[in-house]
Design an enzyme around this catalytic site. Structure first.
Site, mmCIF file in Angstrom:
data_model
loop_
_atom_site.group_PDB
_atom_site.id
_atom_site.type_symbol
_atom_site.label_atom_id
_atom_site.label_comp_id
_atom_site.label_asym_id
_atom_site.label_seq_id
_atom_site.Cartn_x
_atom_site.Cartn_y
_atom_site.Cartn_z
ATOM 1 N N SER A 128 -7.461 1.550 8.969
ATOM 2 C CA SER A 128 -6.136 1.039 8.599
ATOM 3 C C SER A 128 -5.779 1.387 7.160
ATOM 4 C CB SER A 128 -6.135 -0.483 8.756
ATOM 5 O OG SER A 128 -5.027 -1.051 8.094
ATOM 6 N N GLU A 171 -4.436 -0.602 5.318
ATOM 7 C CA GLU A 171 -4.778 -1.796 4.538
ATOM 8 C C GLU A 171 -6.038 -1.564 3.709
ATOM 9 O OE1 GLU A 171 -3.751 -5.301 4.127
ATOM 10 O OE2 GLU A 171 -1.886 -4.263 4.548
ATOM 11 N N TYR A 194 -9.455 -8.932 6.423
ATOM 12 C CA TYR A 194 -9.215 -7.896 7.431
ATOM 13 C C TYR A 194 -9.539 -6.525 6.868
ATOM 14 C CZ TYR A 194 -6.438 -4.589 10.213
ATOM 15 O OH TYR A 194 -6.025 -3.504 10.956
#
Ligand code: NAP
Ligand code: G4F
Length: 363
Positions: A148, A150, A171
């Site tokens: 990701s 992120e 996460y």
């Protein structure tokens, strides 16, 4: 060392290729299953047991195995259950595995950090261990790992494969760990593992608590008088939003390459949550300022301010490029959610109350 076969696995064996998708009931899993079925694959999906049915996104492609010999088959399994994962891999004998299953909500990862890390980081490790043993028994398999953007967190844009990971949520930390396990297993055991580092991708099938869908669902309901207010955390964060249907194509391309590698997948353009809101409300003929309010309970303890990807490597080596841009994506989602709101209104008028959309706000 990984030994390249140059040809996709099993392409020369004469039988249809088999793919296993973890997370098949999610947004990406459903688009990927459709893509693989359209390309002649036998598709196997891992479905976790829940007290209500969770297969809505794949209902359209599911066929009753009592009446057909379907090319889509579902298996109960969970990333927390290593034994089950091993059993399914042995039974299915996949040529390709797409590991999409995750607790994928960033805000929820602050509320459930231990669970998030278990599913994403340790869950990936469980799967890799099963694949390692499977390959040692003489089978070849290619694996896609769902990384990701992120993971880039606080690193300024544009973010590419060279950008440092500075994760800013449980996460993202768990995704960095999963990415690290995947790279290590590729180098240590010669497994064909491709890491996709995907920027935000959305669709009418997006979960309803991610910001794009939360906005477009609210627009549909506000337009039809079913709701008046939309509460958001911030309007300032910027994301590089693409269409999920385009992004699953990139996953597939990564597993058809001569060598396993890591790829950023993005549109290269970013927009603020404010721009998303303005566009979505305007498309329905609404003034967003009359309906949108801020609620700090939707803020994250540490925010990722700006993600905007550089996908040059995927463009040059895989020939991948996004087809649907931000404006078309938002219009597609608003139009879908206007139709959904119309259905809800019809049901309400007939005396049936559909389930309420409840998003827990308290930690
Ligand atoms: P999603 O819609 O939230 O789907 C997640 C899937 O994982 C669902 O099928 C879910 O099952 C399943 N799952 C959750 N916990 C599980 C467990 N313990 N065992 C087995 N399955 C489990 O996510 P998505 O948007 O399709 O994303 C797919 C993957 O890409 C995720 O790994 C996500 O983190 C990653 N990713 C997504 C984006 C994006 O913008 N969408 C960007 C970068 C990376 P249920 O249906 O039962 O909940
Ligand atoms: O839609 P979001 O929740 O997506 P986020 O956090 O960027 O994560 C998604 O994309 C990642 C890829 O970069 C995936 F790995 C991950 O699995 C997931 O699919 O939030 C987008 C932005 C954030 O800055 C958030 O703070 O919107 C902001 N936002 C503002 N108000 C909100 C809200 N997000 C949500 N979910 N709800 C709000 O009320």
């Amino acid at each position: 060392m990984f030994v390249s076969t140059e040809q996709p696995v099993a392409a020369t064996s004469g039988r249809a290729r088999a793919a296993l998708i973890t997370g098949i009931t999610g947004q990406d899993g459903s688009y990927l299953a459709e893509l693989l079925l359209s390309r002649g694959y036998h598709v196997h999906g891992l479905v976790r047991r829940s007290s209500t049915f969770n297969t809505e996104r794949i209902d359209a492609i599911y066929q009753d195995p009592h009446e057909h010999d379907p090319r889509l088959r579902l298996h109960y399994g969970d990333l927390s259950d290593a034994t089950g994962l091993r059993r399914i891999i042995t039974a299915v004998a996949p040529d390709e595995i797409y590991t999409l299953a995750a607790q994928s909500h960033v805000k929820v990862s602050f509320q459930q950090p231990e669970y998030t890390a278990d599913v994403i980081a340790t869950g990936t490790l469980r799967l890799l261990e099963a694949v390692r043993d499977y390959q040692e028994s003489g089978r070849r398999v290619r694996l896609y790992q769902a990384g990701s953007s992120e993971m880039f967190g606080g690193s300024p844009p544009p973010q590419s494969e060279q950008t440092r990971f500075t994760p800013r949520s449980p996460y993202a930390v768990a995704k960095v760990a999963a990415h690290g396990f995947a790279v290590n297993y590729r180098e240590a055991y010669g497994l064909f593992i491709a890491n996709g580092i995907l920027f935000n991708h959305e669709s009418p099938r997006r979960g309803e608590t991610f910001v794009t869908r939360k906005v477009t669902r609210a627009v549909g309901r506000i337009k039809l008088g079913l709701q008046d207010k939309l509460y958001l955390g911030t309007l300032d964060a910027r994301r590089d939003w693409g269409f999920a249907g385009d992004y699953v194509e990139a996953m597939w391309l990564m597993l058809q390459a001569g060598q396993p590698d890591d790829y950023v997948i993005a549109t290269g353009r970013s927009h603020s949550v404010r721009e998303l809101v303005e566009l979505a409300f305007a498309h329905a003929g609404l003034d967003w300022q009359e309906h949108v309010a801020l609620d700090p309970r939707y803020l994250r303890p540490t925010e990722v301010e700006h993600l905007c990807g550089d996908a040059s490597k995927a463009r040059e080596r895989l020939g991948w490029r996004p087809r649907i841009g931000f404006e078309e994506l938002v219009r597609m989602m608003v139009d879908h959610d206007l139709r959904l709101a119309e259905q809800e209104l019809t049901l309400r008028r007939a005396g049936y109350a559909p389930p309420r959309l409840l998003e827990p706000t308290h930690a």
